[in-house]
Write a protein that holds these residues in place. Sequence first.
Motif, PDB file in Angstrom:
ATOM      1  N   CYS A  10       0.915  -1.313  -0.061  1.00 45.79           N
ATOM      2  CA  CYS A  10      -0.094   0.097  -0.142  1.00 45.79           C
ATOM      3  C   CYS A  10       0.661   1.325   0.004  1.00 45.79           C
ATOM      4  CB  CYS A  10      -0.879   0.036   1.103  1.00 45.79           C
ATOM      5  SG  CYS A  10      -1.860  -1.626   1.255  1.00 45.79           S
ATOM      6  N   LEU A  11       1.870   1.390  -0.872  1.00 48.45           N
ATOM      7  CA  LEU A  11       2.813   2.537  -1.143  1.00 48.45           C
ATOM      8  C   LEU A  11       2.294   3.294  -2.143  1.00 48.45           C
ATOM      9  CD1 LEU A  11       5.543   3.787  -0.088  1.00 48.45           C
ATOM     10  CD2 LEU A  11       6.355   2.626  -2.069  1.00 48.45           C
ATOM     11  N   VAL A  12       2.418   4.888  -1.650  1.00 50.50           N
ATOM     12  CA  VAL A  12       1.917   5.706  -2.812  1.00 50.50           C
ATOM     13  C   VAL A  12       3.042   6.819  -2.586  1.00 50.50           C
ATOM     14  CG1 VAL A  12      -0.614   5.398  -3.114  1.00 50.50           C
ATOM     15  CG2 VAL A  12       0.239   6.910  -1.170  1.00 50.50           C
ATOM     16  N   ASN A  13       3.492   7.191  -3.934  1.00 49.48           N
ATOM     17  CA  ASN A  13       3.398   6.451  -5.278  1.00 49.48           C
ATOM     18  C   ASN A  13       3.653   5.111  -5.337  1.00 49.48           C
ATOM     19  OD1 ASN A  13       1.562   8.650  -6.479  1.00 49.48           O
ATOM     20  ND2 ASN A  13       3.569   9.825  -6.962  1.00 49.48           N
ATOM     21  N   PRO A  14       3.327   4.378  -6.297  1.00 52.92           N
ATOM     22  CA  PRO A  14       3.568   2.848  -6.126  1.00 52.92           C
ATOM     23  C   PRO A  14       5.091   2.562  -6.322  1.00 52.92           C
ATOM     24  CG  PRO A  14       1.714   3.378  -7.625  1.00 52.92           C
ATOM     25  CD  PRO A  14       2.080   4.417  -7.179  1.00 52.92           C
ATOM     26  N   ALA A  15       5.638   1.386  -6.045  1.00 53.06           N
ATOM     27  CA  ALA A  15       7.001   0.848  -6.212  1.00 53.06           C
ATOM     28  C   ALA A  15       7.307   1.144  -7.454  1.00 53.06           C
ATOM     29  CB  ALA A  15       7.274  -0.296  -5.470  1.00 53.06           C
ATOM     30  N   ASP A  16       6.583   0.870  -8.542  1.00 53.19           N
ATOM     31  CA  ASP A  16       7.120   0.574  -9.905  1.00 53.19           C
ATOM     32  C   ASP A  16       7.301   2.075 -10.418  1.00 53.19           C
ATOM     33  OD1 ASP A  16       4.320   0.592  -9.789  1.00 53.19           O
ATOM     34  OD2 ASP A  16       4.240   0.877 -12.085  1.00 53.19           O
ATOM     35  N   VAL A  17       6.408   2.975  -9.865  1.00 54.88           N
ATOM     36  CA  VAL A  17       6.572   4.400 -10.262  1.00 54.88           C
ATOM     37  C   VAL A  17       7.743   4.772  -9.527  1.00 54.88           C
ATOM     38  CG1 VAL A  17       5.600   6.730 -10.249  1.00 54.88           C
ATOM     39  CG2 VAL A  17       4.154   4.965 -10.491  1.00 54.88           C
ATOM     40  N   VAL A  18       7.999   4.463  -8.616  1.00 53.99           N
ATOM     41  CA  VAL A  18       9.406   5.056  -7.918  1.00 53.99           C
ATOM     42  C   VAL A  18      10.699   4.607  -8.602  1.00 53.99           C
ATOM     43  CG1 VAL A  18      10.872   4.631  -5.621  1.00 53.99           C
ATOM     44  CG2 VAL A  18       8.303   5.018  -5.546  1.00 53.99           C
ATOM     45  N   ALA A  19      10.600   3.298  -9.038  1.00 51.01           N
ATOM     46  CA  ALA A  19      11.867   2.689  -9.749  1.00 51.01           C
ATOM     47  C   ALA A  19      11.898   3.584 -11.048  1.00 51.01           C
ATOM     48  CB  ALA A  19      11.419   1.371 -10.062  1.00 51.01           C
ATOM     49  N   TRP A  20      10.852   3.989 -11.725  1.00 53.24           N
ATOM     50  CA  TRP A  20      10.723   4.436 -13.029  1.00 53.24           C
ATOM     51  C   TRP A  20      11.282   6.060 -12.539  1.00 53.24           C
ATOM     52  CZ3 TRP A  20       7.690   8.588 -14.911  1.00 53.24           C
ATOM     53  CH2 TRP A  20       7.830   8.662 -16.468  1.00 53.24           C
ATOM     54  N   ASN A  21      10.806   6.578 -11.618  1.00 50.04           N
ATOM     55  CA  ASN A  21      10.946   8.136 -11.581  1.00 50.04           C
ATOM     56  C   ASN A  21      12.276   8.363 -10.962  1.00 50.04           C
ATOM     57  OD1 ASN A  21       9.651  10.729  -9.662  1.00 50.04           O
ATOM     58  ND2 ASN A  21       9.628  10.865 -11.659  1.00 50.04           N
ATOM     59  N   THR A  22      13.110   7.665 -10.092  1.00 47.11           N
ATOM     60  CA  THR A  22      14.214   8.229  -9.406  1.00 47.11           C
ATOM     61  C   THR A  22      15.321   7.960 -10.131  1.00 47.11           C
ATOM     62  OG1 THR A  22      14.125   5.676  -8.721  1.00 47.11           O
ATOM     63  CG2 THR A  22      13.089   7.513  -7.071  1.00 47.11           C
ATOM     64  N   ASP A  23      15.300   7.533 -11.468  1.00 48.05           N
ATOM     65  CA  ASP A  23      16.392   7.796 -12.456  1.00 48.05           C
ATOM     66  C   ASP A  23      15.808   8.845 -13.413  1.00 48.05           C
ATOM     67  OD1 ASP A  23      18.248   7.365 -14.625  1.00 48.05           O
ATOM     68  OD2 ASP A  23      18.714   5.466 -13.924  1.00 48.05           O
ATOM     69  N   LYS A  24      16.459   9.937 -13.435  1.00 47.58           N
ATOM     70  CA  LYS A  24      16.011  10.927 -14.648  1.00 47.58           C
ATOM     71  C   LYS A  24      16.090  10.651 -16.216  1.00 47.58           C
ATOM     72  CE  LYS A  24      16.474  14.649 -11.406  1.00 47.58           C
ATOM     73  NZ  LYS A  24      16.654  13.738 -10.312  1.00 47.58           N
ATOM     74  N   ARG A  25      16.767   9.223 -16.432  1.00 51.42           N
ATOM     75  CA  ARG A  25      16.464   8.874 -17.635  1.00 51.42           C
ATOM     76  C   ARG A  25      15.058   8.566 -18.306  1.00 51.42           C
ATOM     77  NH1 ARG A  25      21.423   4.610 -17.733  1.00 51.42           N
ATOM     78  NH2 ARG A  25      20.795   4.358 -15.494  1.00 51.42           N
ATOM     79  N   TYR A  26      14.188   8.841 -17.343  1.00 51.81           N
ATOM     80  CA  TYR A  26      12.705   8.766 -17.811  1.00 51.81           C
ATOM     81  C   TYR A  26      12.657  10.014 -18.762  1.00 51.81           C
ATOM     82  CZ  TYR A  26      11.893  12.752 -14.253  1.00 51.81           C
ATOM     83  OH  TYR A  26      11.931  13.725 -13.746  1.00 51.81           O
TER      84      TYR A  26
END
Length: 275
Positions: A54-70
Motif C-alpha cells: 500500500c505504498l503511494v506513489n507505487p513502487a514501480d513508479v518509484v523505480a521509474w521516476n528516481t532515475d532521470k533517464r525517464y
Amino acid sequence: MLAPLAARGVTVEAAIWDDPAVDWSGYDLVVLRSPWDYALRRDEFVAWAQKVPCLVNPADVVAWNTDKRYLAELSAAGVPTVPTAWVEPGQSWVPPADSGEYVIKPAVSAGSQDTGRYDLADPEHRELAAAHVRRLTAAGRVAMVQPYLNAVDTSGETALLFLAGPDGLAFSHAIRKGPMLTGPDLGVAELYKKEQIDPRTAGPDQLAVAQQTLAAVPGGPDRLLYARVDLIPGPDGAPVLVELELTEPSLFIGYADAAPDRLAAAITTHLARQP
C-alpha cells in the motif's frame, strides 16, 4: 497536514524509510514524503519500496521516476523536454564547442546536490564542467548535460502540483521558483540551495504540457497520489519539461489556501481504495 487528516479520522505517524524497526505492513497506507537521502542508495531504496504494501506513489513508479533517464522516454513519447545528453560510467565527455551555458547533474539525485551551471565561453568553466562529469562517472553515476534555459532567470520555473481526486489526478495549484544555479559545482555537499518561491497562476499552455506529461507515465496517472510537473520556457517561449517529480516532491501546499485539505482528501481517496 496533521489537522486536516485528523479531521477526516486519519491517524498519522512519521517513519524513516530505512528504519528496520518499522513494520510497514501495519499501516493502511504509506505515503512517501521526504526520503531525500536515497540518491546515493537508490538500489536499496527501490528494493525497500517494492516490499512496502500500500505504498503511494507505487513502487514501480518509484523505480521509474528516481532515475532521470525517464526524461528520454517522455521525450520519445512526444513530451516537449529540455534536450539532454547522457554520459555513462566509462564514457568520455568533451564540452560542446559552442559557448552557451549548460547544466550538469547526476541522473539520480535529489534537490540541488551535485548540480552545477557552466558558461562554456569561460575556459575555467570548461575545465570544471569536464571535471564534474568525470567526478560523477568515476563514482559509477550517469551524468546528464542540458543547455541552461535562460528564461529561468526572468520567467522562473513553474511547478504545477496535481493531487488525486475522485475522478483521478487533478490540478491543485502552481508556484514559481526563481533561479537557483549560480555557477559550477565544486564537489561540496549541498542538498538544497536557497529558493525564491511565490504562488503562480498556471497558463493553458503549461497545463496542456503537464497533462501530456502525466498521460505518458507508465501505468497511467490515475494510480498516483500526487505529481509535480516542473516547466521552464524554452528558446521559443513554449514550456518544456525539466523534471517530473513523482517520488518525493515538495508539494508547496503552504502556497495555496485549500491545498492542505486537497492533499488530505487525496490521501483519504487512496485509503478508500485499499482492500
